[in-house]
Scaffold this active site. Structure first.
Site, PDB file in Angstrom:
ATOM      1  N   ALA A  12       0.773  -1.385  -0.053  1.00  0.00           N
ATOM      2  CA  ALA A  12      -0.130   0.044  -0.053  1.00  0.00           C
ATOM      3  C   ALA A  12       0.890   1.129   0.048  1.00  0.00           C
ATOM      4  O   ALA A  12       0.353   2.323  -0.379  1.00  0.00           O
ATOM      5  CB  ALA A  12      -0.772   0.079   1.288  1.00  0.00           C
ATOM      6  N   GLY A  13       2.241   1.107   0.565  1.00  0.00           N
ATOM      7  CA  GLY A  13       3.057   2.338   0.626  1.00  0.00           C
ATOM      8  C   GLY A  13       3.224   3.097  -0.665  1.00  0.00           C
ATOM      9  O   GLY A  13       3.212   2.403  -1.732  1.00  0.00           O
ATOM     10  N   ARG A  17      10.776   7.357  -0.309  1.00  0.00           N
ATOM     11  CA  ARG A  17      12.401   7.341  -0.821  1.00  0.00           C
ATOM     12  C   ARG A  17      12.676   7.138  -2.179  1.00  0.00           C
ATOM     13  O   ARG A  17      13.769   7.208  -2.464  1.00  0.00           O
ATOM     14  CB  ARG A  17      13.109   6.476   0.409  1.00  0.00           C
ATOM     15  CG  ARG A  17      13.017   6.943   1.741  1.00  0.00           C
ATOM     16  CD  ARG A  17      13.565   5.971   2.619  1.00  0.00           C
ATOM     17  NE  ARG A  17      12.263   4.683   3.022  1.00  0.00           N
ATOM     18  CZ  ARG A  17      12.635   3.760   3.789  1.00  0.00           C
ATOM     19  NH1 ARG A  17      13.348   3.457   4.190  1.00  0.00           N
ATOM     20  NH2 ARG A  17      11.391   2.838   3.849  1.00  0.00           N
ATOM     21  N   GLY A 142      15.281  -2.872  10.465  1.00  0.00           N
ATOM     22  CA  GLY A 142      14.744  -3.277  11.894  1.00  0.00           C
ATOM     23  C   GLY A 142      15.856  -4.073  12.365  1.00  0.00           C
ATOM     24  O   GLY A 142      16.092  -5.144  11.762  1.00  0.00           O
ATOM     25  N   TYR A 390       0.340   4.096 -45.865  1.00  0.00           N
ATOM     26  CA  TYR A 390      -0.579   5.050 -45.400  1.00  0.00           C
ATOM     27  C   TYR A 390      -0.819   6.217 -46.520  1.00  0.00           C
ATOM     28  O   TYR A 390       0.190   6.574 -47.135  1.00  0.00           O
ATOM     29  CB  TYR A 390       0.411   5.656 -44.374  1.00  0.00           C
ATOM     30  CG  TYR A 390      -0.284   6.753 -43.652  1.00  0.00           C
ATOM     31  CD1 TYR A 390      -1.576   6.581 -42.906  1.00  0.00           C
ATOM     32  CD2 TYR A 390       0.590   7.816 -43.345  1.00  0.00           C
ATOM     33  CE1 TYR A 390      -2.247   7.671 -42.250  1.00  0.00           C
ATOM     34  CE2 TYR A 390      -0.033   8.900 -42.289  1.00  0.00           C
ATOM     35  CZ  TYR A 390      -1.254   8.657 -41.745  1.00  0.00           C
ATOM     36  OH  TYR A 390      -1.998   9.731 -40.958  1.00  0.00           O
ATOM     37  N   SER A 408      13.626  -4.979 -57.516  1.00  0.00           N
ATOM     38  CA  SER A 408      14.164  -3.773 -56.696  1.00  0.00           C
ATOM     39  C   SER A 408      13.642  -2.352 -57.048  1.00  0.00           C
ATOM     40  O   SER A 408      13.178  -2.017 -58.117  1.00  0.00           O
ATOM     41  CB  SER A 408      15.746  -3.585 -57.004  1.00  0.00           C
ATOM     42  OG  SER A 408      16.205  -4.742 -56.641  1.00  0.00           O
ATOM     43  N   ARG A 443       6.471   1.935 -65.020  1.00  0.00           N
ATOM     44  CA  ARG A 443       7.849   3.022 -64.989  1.00  0.00           C
ATOM     45  C   ARG A 443       7.650   3.443 -66.517  1.00  0.00           C
ATOM     46  O   ARG A 443       7.151   2.777 -67.266  1.00  0.00           O
ATOM     47  CB  ARG A 443       9.202   2.595 -64.605  1.00  0.00           C
ATOM     48  CG  ARG A 443       9.757   1.517 -65.532  1.00  0.00           C
ATOM     49  CD  ARG A 443      11.010   0.911 -65.117  1.00  0.00           C
ATOM     50  NE  ARG A 443      11.583  -0.063 -66.077  1.00  0.00           N
ATOM     51  CZ  ARG A 443      11.982  -1.132 -65.744  1.00  0.00           C
ATOM     52  NH1 ARG A 443      12.300  -1.523 -64.780  1.00  0.00           N
ATOM     53  NH2 ARG A 443      12.532  -2.012 -66.844  1.00  0.00           N
TER      54      ARG A 443
HETATM   55  C1  UD1 Z   1      10.140  -2.600   7.283  1.00  0.00           C
HETATM   56  C2  UD1 Z   1      10.419  -3.186   8.765  1.00  0.00           C
HETATM   57  C3  UD1 Z   1      11.733  -3.384   9.096  1.00  0.00           C
HETATM   58  C4  UD1 Z   1      12.251  -4.411   8.030  1.00  0.00           C
HETATM   59  C5  UD1 Z   1      12.292  -3.995   6.654  1.00  0.00           C
HETATM   60  C6  UD1 Z   1      12.659  -4.806   5.673  1.00  0.00           C
HETATM   61  C7  UD1 Z   1       8.151  -2.358   9.888  1.00  0.00           C
HETATM   62  C8  UD1 Z   1       7.762  -1.311  10.805  1.00  0.00           C
HETATM   63  N1  UD1 Z   1       9.695  -2.318   9.670  1.00  0.00           N
HETATM   64  O1  UD1 Z   1      10.950  -1.402   7.317  1.00  0.00           O
HETATM   65  O2  UD1 Z   1      11.720  -3.898  10.563  1.00  0.00           O
HETATM   66  O3  UD1 Z   1      13.802  -4.389   8.523  1.00  0.00           O
HETATM   67  O4  UD1 Z   1      10.817  -3.683   6.282  1.00  0.00           O
HETATM   68  O5  UD1 Z   1      12.597  -4.305   4.388  1.00  0.00           O
HETATM   69  O6  UD1 Z   1       7.753  -2.974   9.462  1.00  0.00           O
HETATM   70  N2  UD1 Z   1       3.301  -0.691   3.850  1.00  0.00           N
HETATM   71  C9  UD1 Z   1       1.916  -0.727   3.565  1.00  0.00           C
HETATM   72  N3  UD1 Z   1       1.047   0.035   4.441  1.00  0.00           N
HETATM   73  C10 UD1 Z   1       1.805   0.748   5.278  1.00  0.00           C
HETATM   74  C11 UD1 Z   1       2.996   0.822   5.276  1.00  0.00           C
HETATM   75  C12 UD1 Z   1       3.892  -0.074   4.862  1.00  0.00           C
HETATM   76  O7  UD1 Z   1       1.255  -1.551   2.697  1.00  0.00           O
HETATM   77  O8  UD1 Z   1       1.053   1.513   6.234  1.00  0.00           O
HETATM   78  C13 UD1 Z   1       3.903  -1.707   2.824  1.00  0.00           C
HETATM   79  C14 UD1 Z   1       4.911  -0.984   1.806  1.00  0.00           C
HETATM   80  O9  UD1 Z   1       4.373  -0.728   0.619  1.00  0.00           O
HETATM   81  C15 UD1 Z   1       6.066  -2.005   1.769  1.00  0.00           C
HETATM   82  C16 UD1 Z   1       6.163  -2.337   3.133  1.00  0.00           C
HETATM   83  O10 UD1 Z   1       4.824  -2.570   3.622  1.00  0.00           O
HETATM   84  O11 UD1 Z   1       5.795  -2.954   0.667  1.00  0.00           O
HETATM   85  C17 UD1 Z   1       7.420  -2.182   3.874  1.00  0.00           C
HETATM   86  O12 UD1 Z   1       6.964  -0.822   4.041  1.00  0.00           O
HETATM   87  P1  UD1 Z   1       8.263   0.263   4.188  1.00  0.00           P
HETATM   88  O13 UD1 Z   1       7.948   1.410   4.691  1.00  0.00           O
HETATM   89  O14 UD1 Z   1       9.167  -0.085   3.136  1.00  0.00           O
HETATM   90  O15 UD1 Z   1       9.219  -0.723   5.708  1.00  0.00           O
HETATM   91  P2  UD1 Z   1      10.657  -0.259   6.002  1.00  0.00           P
HETATM   92  O16 UD1 Z   1      10.725   1.017   6.659  1.00  0.00           O
HETATM   93  O17 UD1 Z   1      11.459  -0.657   4.879  1.00  0.00           O
HETATM   94 CA    CA Z   2      11.232  -1.252   3.003  1.00  0.00          CA
END
Ligand code: UD1
Ligand code: CA
Length: 460
Positions: A12-13, A17, A142, A390, A408, A443
């Site tokens: 969903a994100g 970055r 993490g 065309y 040709s 021709r």
């Molecule tokens: C996350 C983990 C981290 C891990 C890393 C591995 C958490 C809090 N942290 O961090 O421990 O080391 O992944 O790659 O989980 N997403 C949603 N909805 C949201 C937030 C995120 O669907 O509300 C999805 C994003 O689209 C993405 C995935 O979850 O595909 C991970 O989200 P992202 O923000 O990239 O997490 P990281 O900060 O990388």
């Molecule tokens: Ca990530």
């Protein structure tokens, strides 16, 4: 009977970055969207019908991309964190057996690792198993805090980590296998992170332990597998790794690839035994290539079907086209789109085909444009032949029957039919049907003026 398995994929994100207008999971590596790789890996253990994808940013595009697989979708309109995203699936999900949670931005995960994760969870007595690995540079991930009993005590996110914790090299991959009953019992207990206000799925580890359960880790030796894509440098790295894996697998399966580090082959491409792929080629999209073919240096082939024993020599482009066995293409040919080159046909240098069937054994060896054409077998197309398809308003078709000879520099003004075994004199402009067996001149007759040159010289 084994317990039911389901998968939840978080997608969903936006991926701030990435600095992109496009949702992160839609960015491509190895020729397909990141989230497609995640589903490819998970579907070998968990069917798409037991998979829920959490969508938010560009939900429509993500849904349209994945719907053909047969998975379900849950929408998370405001992204309040990974724990919140999982909680959205509560009503739809199965509350028995095991739930595998995957992040849509981890395209390098393999099917065998997901199977190992499930097997590890099934073999033990923990509430959950998560995949970890050791990184030389763990920045951004993490960190895993181990308990005295060897299990996982907690996951600390980069932002909240103390400097001691930041030196921990073992990191969370974001791939978990959890007892479904415990997941849904405790998912609502996660409190918003005091700093960000987000609900972190990673906090579930401590909650499960506080409730008397243990959490296990499956430590992966190959850290490449869990590379999470957060920015475009990592996207390029994932792309490089996926393509290196692809060429390696093809070579193991019997394809010769020269200087494989210069060759770009998308994940979905298939290539048959004893085909040779020369340096600096790109084989893209849904392309299949048969056995004993040769793909010359610098050629680009996209979404095309190439049969066996085909030679595509240097610097050709082939797009959405079908090439039958024994055909020879190039060098420097352009099969622009929607062409069908039949068996043993030859297409030579600087010949462009568009929406054209080119019959078995027919030849167009040099410098021609054949568009919107239906060309039978045994035809010879002379150098410089152009189908004028065309008229400035609409496109028209050219039909060329079996065994026609086009001299040709012929200009074929469509709509036009050259019937079977007809013969077009070189340099003709042909606007009308040429009947079977006829010779057509289009021709002006040649006129010779004897002595003209010396007469002109005397005048000056
Ligand atoms: C996350 C983990 C981290 C891990 C890393 C591995 C958490 C809090 N942290 O961090 O421990 O080391 O992944 O790659 O989980 N997403 C949603 N909805 C949201 C937030 C995120 O669907 O509300 C999805 C994003 O689209 C993405 C995935 O979850 O595909 C991970 O989200 P992202 O923000 O990239 O997490 P990281 O900060 O990388
Ligand atoms: Ca990530």
């Amino acid at each position: 009977m084994t317990s039911p398995l389901q998968a939840i994929v978080l997608a969903a994100g936006l991926g701030t970055r990435m600095k992109s207008r496009k949702a992160k999971v839609l960015h491509e590596a190895g020729g397909q969207a990141l989230v497609q790789h995640v589903l490819d890996a998970s579907e070998s253990s968990i069917p798409a019908t037991a998979t829920t994808v959490v969508v938010g940013h560009q939900a429509e595009a993500v849904t349209a991309l994945l719907k053909p697989r047969g998975c379900s979708f849950v929408s998370q309109t405001v992204q309040k964190g990974t724990g919140h995203a999982v909680a959205m699936c509560r009503d739809l999900a199965c509350h028995e057996g095991l739930t595998v949670i995957l992040y849509g931005d981890c395209p390098l995960l393999t099917a065998s690792t997901i199977t190992r994760l499930i097997d590890t969870q099934r073999a033990g007595s923990s509430a959950a198993t998560l995949i970890t690995t050791l990184l030389d540079n763990p920045h951004g991930y993490g960190r895993i805090i181990r308990a005295d009993d060897g299990g996982v005590a907690a996951i600390v996110e980069e932002k909240a980590a103390t400097s001691d914790q930041k030196s921990i090299r073992e990191i969370n991959s974001g791939i978990y296998c959890i007892d479904s009953a415990l997941l849904w019992k405790h998912i609502g207990d996660i409190q918003p992170n005091p700093a960000s206000g987000e609900i972190y799925l990673t906090d579930l580890v401590e909650i499960l332990r506080a409730a008397g359960h243990s959490v296990a880790a499956l430590l992966l030796e190959d850290p490449n597998e869990i590379l999470g894509i957060n920015q475009r440098i990592e996207l390029a790295e994932a792309d490089r790794i996926l393509r290196a894996r692809k060429t390696r697998q093809l070579m193991l399966d019997g394809v010769t690839i020269l200087q494989p580090e210069t060759v770009s082959i998308d994940s979905r491409v298939s290539i048959g035994q004893d085909t040779v792929v020369a340096p600096f080629t790109q084989i893209l999209g849904n392309t299949s290539i048969g056995t004993d073919c040769f793909i010359g240096a610098g050629s680009v082939i996209r979404d095309s079907s190439i049969a066996s024993n085909v030679v595509i020599s240097e610097y050709c482009f082939v797009g959405t086209s079908t090439v039958d066995s024994g055909a020879r293409i190039g060098p420097f040919s352009r099969l622009r789109q929607d062409n069908h080159v039949e068996s043993n046909a030859h297409i030579g240098n600087f010949v462009e085909l568009k929406k054209t069937r080119f019959g078995a054994g027919s030849k167009a060896m040099h410098l021609a444009y054949l568009g919107d054409s239906d060309i039978g077998p045994g035809v010879n197309i002379g150098a410089g032949t152009i189908t004028c398809n065309y008229d400035g308003v609409a496109k028209h078709r050219t039909t060329i029957g079996d065994n026609v000879f086009v001299g040709s520099n012929s200009t074929l003004v469509a709509p036009l039919t050259l019937e079977a075994s007809s013969y077009i004199a070189a340099g003709s402009v042909i606007t009308k049907t040429v009947p079977t067996d006829a010779l057509a001149f289009g021709r002006s007759p040649q006129t010779n003026k004897p002595g003209w040159v010396s007469r002109r010289r005397k005048k000056s």
